[in-house]
Each structure stands twice: as C-alpha cells, then as structure tokens.
Design an enzyme around this catalytic site. Structure first.
Site, mmCIF file in Angstrom:
data_model
loop_
_atom_site.group_PDB
_atom_site.id
_atom_site.type_symbol
_atom_site.label_atom_id
_atom_site.label_comp_id
_atom_site.label_asym_id
_atom_site.label_seq_id
_atom_site.Cartn_x
_atom_site.Cartn_y
_atom_site.Cartn_z
ATOM 1 N N ASP A 94 63.000 5.978 58.030
ATOM 2 C CA ASP A 94 63.806 7.186 58.167
ATOM 3 C C ASP A 94 64.978 6.867 59.088
ATOM 4 O OD1 ASP A 94 64.614 9.886 58.016
ATOM 5 O OD2 ASP A 94 63.454 10.414 59.790
ATOM 6 N N SER A 95 65.951 7.760 59.110
ATOM 7 C CA SER A 95 67.091 7.572 60.005
ATOM 8 C C SER A 95 66.692 7.743 61.460
ATOM 9 C CB SER A 95 68.200 8.573 59.655
ATOM 10 O OG SER A 95 67.727 9.904 59.807
ATOM 11 N N TYR B 246 71.968 10.152 59.653
ATOM 12 C CA TYR B 246 72.585 9.608 58.453
ATOM 13 C C TYR B 246 73.362 10.697 57.698
ATOM 14 C CZ TYR B 246 69.877 5.199 58.536
ATOM 15 O OH TYR B 246 69.338 3.967 58.860
ATOM 16 N N GLY B 247 72.945 11.932 57.891
ATOM 17 C CA GLY B 247 73.480 13.035 57.093
ATOM 18 C C GLY B 247 74.951 13.327 57.270
ATOM 19 N N CYS C 169 63.238 10.157 54.191
ATOM 20 C CA CYS C 169 64.516 10.674 54.662
ATOM 21 C C CYS C 169 65.176 11.413 53.519
ATOM 22 C CB CYS C 169 65.398 9.506 55.130
ATOM 23 S SG CYS C 169 67.062 9.979 55.634
ATOM 24 N N THR D 214 68.175 12.583 53.284
ATOM 25 C CA THR D 214 69.532 12.110 53.032
ATOM 26 C C THR D 214 69.527 10.853 52.167
ATOM 27 O OG1 THR D 214 70.373 13.027 55.111
ATOM 28 C CG2 THR D 214 71.638 11.246 54.112
ATOM 29 N N GLU E 172 65.629 16.315 67.665
ATOM 30 C CA GLU E 172 65.639 15.068 68.426
ATOM 31 C C GLU E 172 65.769 15.316 69.932
ATOM 32 O OE1 GLU E 172 65.513 11.733 67.486
ATOM 33 O OE2 GLU E 172 65.077 12.203 65.389
ATOM 34 N N CYS F 2 64.761 17.842 54.725
ATOM 35 C CA CYS F 2 64.877 16.770 55.720
ATOM 36 C C CYS F 2 63.547 16.716 56.453
ATOM 37 C CB CYS F 2 66.019 17.060 56.697
ATOM 38 S SG CYS F 2 66.112 15.939 58.111
ATOM 39 N N THR F 3 63.035 15.517 56.690
ATOM 40 C CA THR F 3 61.709 15.400 57.302
ATOM 41 C C THR F 3 61.689 15.803 58.773
ATOM 42 O OG1 THR F 3 62.164 13.015 57.506
ATOM 43 C CG2 THR F 3 60.725 13.721 55.711
ATOM 44 N N HIS F 4 62.864 16.058 59.361
ATOM 45 C CA HIS F 4 62.905 16.620 60.714
ATOM 46 C C HIS F 4 62.569 18.116 60.711
ATOM 47 C CE1 HIS F 4 65.091 12.963 61.799
ATOM 48 N NE2 HIS F 4 64.969 13.297 63.073
#
Length: 274
Positions: free
Chosen positions: A10-11, A42-43, A73, A75, A152, A186-188
C-alpha cells in the site's frame, strides 16, 4: 498446499486493514507487508507516477518467497485496472473487483456511493466495474483527499471536531443522493468508519475494500488448494520507507493492537534500485 507468504502493499498503512482481516481469516498464513510511507499519499500523484511507484513496490515484494500479491491500495487498484503487474505464475489482485462485487450484492435501491482519493475517483474505475456487473445502478462518486492525512495523523475519533467537520463536508452530497451502500474505496477509510457511519446513518451499508479483498483472497487460495499447510500461527513481516518506529507506533489504529511482527525500514535508494 503452499507455505509461501502472501504479499501485500500500500502507499502507507491503510493496507493493514486488509492484513488484519487476512490474519483473522487465515491465521496460519505468513504475510509480507510493504508500506511506502515516505511517499504517501499516492492519490494526489499523476497516473505515470502512481504506476512507477506500484511497479517498484511489487518488485520489492517479489524479492520474498510469495504465492500471491495484493495491491491493498484503492488508488493503485483504480489506476492499474486489469494491467499485468506481476509474473503470470504469481496471482495478483487489487481491491477493486472484490469491493464492487460486494457492493452490487448489498445495494437494495440501486444507489451506490464511492469515496476515494482524487486519483481513484478521477479514474472512474469503480463506476466502470460496477456497471459491468449491474448496469442499472446509479453511482455517486466523491473524492476525499483529506481522509488519508487525517488517519495517518490520528484524527480518527467520531467525536473529534476536525474529523466530524471533514466527514460532513465530503459526504453531504453523497448522503443527499440517498445511497444505501457506500464503498470505502481506500483502505485507510475504514479507520474512520465510526465517524462515517455516524454521519451517513444506520440505513447505509459501508463496504470496506480491505476486508472484502481479504475475503476474496481467502476464497481464491482455498479454491486452488494454495493455503499454508503449517499448523502454527503465521508470521507477519512489515517493511516501510519512512521511520520503522513511527510505523509501529501508528499501527495500533489499523490493527486494533500492537503489530505482531517486526518492522524494517527500506531506504528509498534501495527501493528505486529494485
């Protein structure tokens, strides 16, 4: 049977939501996780840059003994689409297809919302994939570029005024369209699930791309008799391009506890040289 590890990248740290579900579904599997934390997000990058980063991530993952690669990810999955990104003998999946399949099965009123990074929404990949399964669905897409930095940096509580404000600002137009299913592209984003659920209401089904992809991978490996033969608990290894200490400290939000494995920092020079 195949005792090689599952490779996940992932990013940043969002892909850990996928790892968490993989550990739950297949506790005997070894997992190699790579998070490109020095270059997140990355987005906000251009397509060519995203593809270059993804290729470097995959090359690093392939240095290990792996049996499958997961681009955890949204993105990367959206930009790459169905492009070949790994050797034919190593199965590869992004989060796109497993997620849209789940959303199409869940919706009752035929209105599906998709939230993701700028690059994900701009690509239109989720909409195309959904229409390939159900042409009757009305799709509402919305980019939420501040969600990743919120996660984050630990702004994840549903009662946090900053989080509430950003969630409302982004999701208001989606809610007004009356969607009954919302893809967290998005996995976040599952880390913000309490705040998102609070705003969208109980009548909206939230689809986690990381969780759905883990279910897909479990079914894929099971059907092909590629599950690990070992009886003991699998081992997770984590790699990142920024501080290993910060990665380990911030991982609790994604994993629901401390990491069950060691974190190693990979230098950007080493990654670029792959």
């Amino acid at each position: 049977m195949n005792d090689a590890a599952i490779g996940v990248f992932d990013s940043g740290m969002g892909g850990l939501t996928c790892v968490k579900e993989l550990n739950h579904l297949m506790p005997n599997e070894n997992i190699i996780y790579f998070g490109d934390t020095a270059r997140i997000p990355y987005g906000t990058r251009g397509k060519e840059t995203i593809i270059k980063y993804a290729e470097q991530d995959i090359k690093f993952i392939k240095k290990h003994n792996i049996k499958m690669i997961i681009a955890a990810c949204g993105t990367v999955s959206s930009v790459l689409g169905t492009s070949k990104t790994s050797d034919a003998d190593i199965p590869f999946t992004g989060v796109l297809l497993p997620t849209v399949q789940a959303a199409c099965a869940k919706t009752k009123n035929g209105k599906i919302g998709v939230i993701g990074t700028n690059a994900t929404i701009k690509s239109g990949a989720y909409g195309k994939a959904i229409r390939s399964i159900r042409s009757d669905v009305n799709i509402v897409g919305k980019s939420c570029p501040l969600f990743v930095p919120l996660v984050e940096n630990g702004f994840i509580g549903k009662d946090d005024p900053v989080t509430k404000l950003v969630v409302e600002r982004y999701l208001e137009p989606v809610k007004k369209e009356g969607v009954d299913t919302l893809i967290l592209g998005c996995t976040h984003y599952p880390i913000l699930i309490d705040a998102i659920k609070e705003y969208m209401g109980s009548g909206v089904e939230l689809i986690s791309s990381g969780s759905e992809t883990a279910k897909y991978v479990c079914a894929f490996l099971t059907a092909r008799e590629m599950l690990a033969e070992r009886s003991e608990q699998g081992v997770n290894e984590y790699y990142c391009t920024d501080s290993a200490e910060m990665f380990a400290e911030n991982a609790e939000s994604f994993c629901g506890g401390k990491l069950n494995g060691l974190v190693t920092r990979v230098s950007m020079d080493e990654l670029a040289a792959e």
